[in-house]
Design an enzyme around this catalytic site. Structure first.
Site, PDB file in Angstrom:
ATOM      1  CG  ASP A  32     -12.665   3.302  -2.153  1.00 44.23           C
ATOM      2  OD1 ASP A  32     -11.672   2.650  -2.522  1.00 44.23           O
ATOM      3  OD2 ASP A  32     -12.979   3.455  -0.961  1.00 44.23           O
TER       4      ASP A  32
ATOM      5  CB  ILE B 273      -3.666  -1.799  -2.567  1.00 49.30           C
ATOM      6  CG1 ILE B 273      -2.207  -1.950  -2.922  1.00 49.30           C
ATOM      7  CG2 ILE B 273      -4.368  -3.150  -2.770  1.00 49.30           C
ATOM      8  CD1 ILE B 273      -1.536  -3.142  -2.261  1.00 49.30           C
ATOM      9  CG  ASP B 274     -10.323  -0.132  -4.763  1.00 49.04           C
ATOM     10  OD1 ASP B 274     -10.755   0.077  -3.615  1.00 49.04           O
ATOM     11  OD2 ASP B 274     -11.060  -0.337  -5.742  1.00 49.04           O
TER      12      ASP B 274
ATOM     13  CD  GLU C  25      -7.407   3.730   1.542  1.00 51.42           C
ATOM     14  OE1 GLU C  25      -7.114   3.147   0.487  1.00 51.42           O
ATOM     15  OE2 GLU C  25      -8.310   3.356   2.307  1.00 51.42           O
TER      16      GLU C  25
ATOM     17  CG  ASP D   7      -7.715   2.775  -3.039  1.00 50.43           C
ATOM     18  OD1 ASP D   7      -6.720   2.436  -2.368  1.00 50.43           O
ATOM     19  OD2 ASP D   7      -8.871   2.435  -2.756  1.00 50.43           O
TER      20      ASP D   7
ATOM     21  CG  ASP E 228      -2.292   0.240   1.057  1.00 55.32           C
ATOM     22  OD1 ASP E 228      -2.679   0.386  -0.100  1.00 55.32           O
ATOM     23  OD2 ASP E 228      -3.036   0.279   2.044  1.00 55.32           O
TER      24      ASP E 228
ATOM     25  CB  THR F  38      -6.483  -4.026   1.442  1.00 52.87           C
ATOM     26  OG1 THR F  38      -7.657  -3.683   2.158  1.00 52.87           O
ATOM     27  CG2 THR F  38      -5.756  -2.766   1.034  1.00 52.87           C
TER      28      THR F  38
HETATM   29  P1  AMP Z   1     -14.871  -3.522  -2.749  1.00 52.11           P
HETATM   30  O1  AMP Z   1     -13.723  -4.408  -2.947  1.00 52.11           O
HETATM   31  O2  AMP Z   1     -15.568  -3.109  -3.984  1.00 52.11           O
HETATM   32  O3  AMP Z   1     -15.802  -4.012  -1.697  1.00 52.11           O
HETATM   33  O4  AMP Z   1     -14.300  -2.141  -2.234  1.00 52.11           O
HETATM   34  C1  AMP Z   1     -13.122  -2.008  -1.523  1.00 52.11           C
HETATM   35  C2  AMP Z   1     -13.166  -0.670  -0.851  1.00 52.11           C
HETATM   36  O5  AMP Z   1     -14.250  -0.634   0.049  1.00 52.11           O
HETATM   37  C3  AMP Z   1     -11.981  -0.356   0.004  1.00 52.11           C
HETATM   38  O6  AMP Z   1     -10.988   0.320  -0.710  1.00 52.11           O
HETATM   39  C4  AMP Z   1     -12.503   0.507   1.093  1.00 52.11           C
HETATM   40  O7  AMP Z   1     -12.177   1.857   0.905  1.00 52.11           O
HETATM   41  C5  AMP Z   1     -13.985   0.372   0.988  1.00 52.11           C
HETATM   42  N1  AMP Z   1     -14.603   0.002   2.255  1.00 52.11           N
HETATM   43  C6  AMP Z   1     -14.008  -0.256   3.448  1.00 52.11           C
HETATM   44  N2  AMP Z   1     -14.918  -0.505   4.404  1.00 52.11           N
HETATM   45  C7  AMP Z   1     -16.120  -0.380   3.811  1.00 52.11           C
HETATM   46  C8  AMP Z   1     -17.468  -0.518   4.269  1.00 52.11           C
HETATM   47  N3  AMP Z   1     -17.731  -0.814   5.531  1.00 52.11           N
HETATM   48  N4  AMP Z   1     -18.452  -0.309   3.383  1.00 52.11           N
HETATM   49  C9  AMP Z   1     -18.199  -0.018   2.105  1.00 52.11           C
HETATM   50  N5  AMP Z   1     -16.941   0.108   1.594  1.00 52.11           N
HETATM   51  C10 AMP Z   1     -15.923  -0.067   2.435  1.00 52.11           C
HETATM   52 MG    MG Z   2     -10.237   1.432  -1.913  1.00 55.40          MG
END
Ligand code: AMP
Ligand code: MG
Length: 392
Positions: free
Chosen positions: A329, A179-180, A114, A177, A89, A182
């Site tokens: 994001d 690493i989107d 981030e 981001d 990251d 993680t």
């Molecule tokens: P995804 O893989 O599409 O679910 O999205 C990943 C992203 O969701 C991460 O980079 C976080 O910034 C974000 N994230 C973290 N916690 C939450 C949450 N509680 N609700 C929604 N998104 C989140």
């Molecule tokens: Mg992200």
């Protein structure tokens, strides 16, 4: 202003000759700021910025791939350790920040990202900082287009902290981001390096590097095997469409979202993590629409990339109550889909507003589909939300 470039004693071996055409029309005495102010985002070319963003995201992907490979080969005990994702990251953010500044040498460089370097400046973060610095240097050297006389740990900390910008509705802001996804990264699944550029509050370019995404379709009805080649780079520029190439550098191909009007043919993409999006709600929505295929659940903005090339036709995201979406994001993913002919809105059908700082200020949920399906999808969303609210 002492730029990071000067601190690092870096000389790019290859000069980027792809300069914005309009710049050459003006006398060098006209300041860059004046030029920027006199052109709206729709008349800018952003070619140089896009080339820099592609390079930055591709190099960051290389760094992340190296760390994920080592993580997956490690024993069970170290797999439960979260430090690989921390190293990747920070390393990805430092690398993108460094490459953008080095390629663009802009004095008004602003980055909304981030991570910040707080923990790495503590005594307990020193070992991690050393690992990150080595990774960043190794990755830069592997590219061959930089003559870097080795970044110091202080250079890396400074590069990471470029990401503290608050963004906003004026000027240009890079949005990253590093690493989107993680959780996907740790599982060995999907993740993305997501980099966008805002100009006067609008996303004008976006790049998604998706190291584990197959080059062929991953929609529910397509056949793909574990032997399929993976590693996609999606990039989009306002008014110029969306392209995909392999991260290894194949020639780019223009992509387009699915054009289906028939919900029975439209598969749904959503978060792998139930904690990130209400799977029950999306199931109720797609049932109303008549979607037949089971949902495709994958991590990260790889979902936007997959949708932009027509793998599926719908992406729904409904976080649990109280969650605030961050601009990094969605910025890159949003332009990758819209330039491919898709539509991205909140649950009320409003476009996403990236001009309000680090957070998206929106009505619950994010909805992505093509132009034809959007009206019926929005209707189904409204009905399902009403039912959910009346049952509370
Ligand atoms: P995804 O893989 O599409 O679910 O999205 C990943 C992203 O969701 C991460 O980079 C976080 O910034 C974000 N994230 C973290 N916690 C939450 C949450 N509680 N609700 C929604 N998104 C989140
Ligand atoms: Mg992200």
């Amino acid at each position: 202003m002492a730029t990071l470039i000067h601190c690092l004693r870096v000389v790019p071996k290859v000069k980027n000759t792809n300069t914005e055409p309009f710049v050459s029309l003006f006398s060098k005495r006209v300041s860059r700021l004046a030029i920027v102010a006199s052109f709206s985002s729709s008349t800018m070319s952003y070619d140089k910025e896009l080339a820099a963003a592609n390079k930055a995201a591709s190099l960051a992907a290389r760094l992340c791939q190296k760390v994920q490979k080592e993580l997956l080969q490690s024993d069970v005990q170290s797999k439960s350790d979260k430090s690989p994702v921390t190293v990747a990251d920070y390393g990805s953010q430092a690398l993108v920040s460094f490459v953008l500044e080095n390629e663009l040498s802009s004095e008004s460089f602003s980055l909304v990202a981030e991570e910040d370097s707080g923990d790495l400046r503590k005594e307990s973060g020193q070992e991690t900082l050393q690992r990150i610095t080595k990774l960043v240097n190794d990755t830069l050297l592997s590219d061959g287009s930089f003559s870097v006389s080795s970044l110091t740990t202080e250079d890396v900390l400074r590069a990471i902290d470029r990401g503290k910008s608050e963004g906003g509705s004026h000027g240009r802001h890079w949005v990253l981001d590093p690493i989107d996804g993680t959780k996907g990264f740790l599982r060995g699944d999907q993740y993305a390096i997501a980099l966008g550029l805002l100009d006067e509050g609008k996303v004008v370019l976006g790049v998604l590097a998706c190291p584990n995404l197959p080059l062929v379709s991953i929609s529910g009805d397509s056949q793909h095997s574990s032997h399929d080649e993976v590693g996609c780079l999606f990039f989009a520029k306002v008014g110029a469409g969306t392209y995909m190439q392999s991260l290894d550098g194949s020639s780019p191909k223009k992509v387009h979202v699915s054009t289906t009007e028939n919900p029975e043919e439209a598969s749904l993409f959503e978060s792998f993590e139930a904690a990130h999006s209400l799977h029950d709600l999306s199931s109720s929505i797609t049932k109303k629409l008549g979607v037949k295929a089971p949902p495709v659940r994958i991590d990260s903005q790889a979902k936007y990339g997959a949708l932009s090339r027509g793998d599926g036709a719908i992406y729904l995201r409904f976080p649990h109550k109280g969650y605030r979406e961050k601009i990094w994001d969605h910025a890159a993913g949003c332009i990758v889909v819209t330039e491919a002919g898709g539509v991205v809105t909140d649950a009320a059908g409003n476009p996403l507003d990236f001009s309000q700082g680090r957070y998206l200020d929106l009505d619950t949920g994010i909805i992505v589909t093509n132009q034809k399906l959007m009206p019926s999808l929005l209707k189904a969303v409204r009905e399902s939300l009403d039912e959910k609210n009346s049952s509370l």
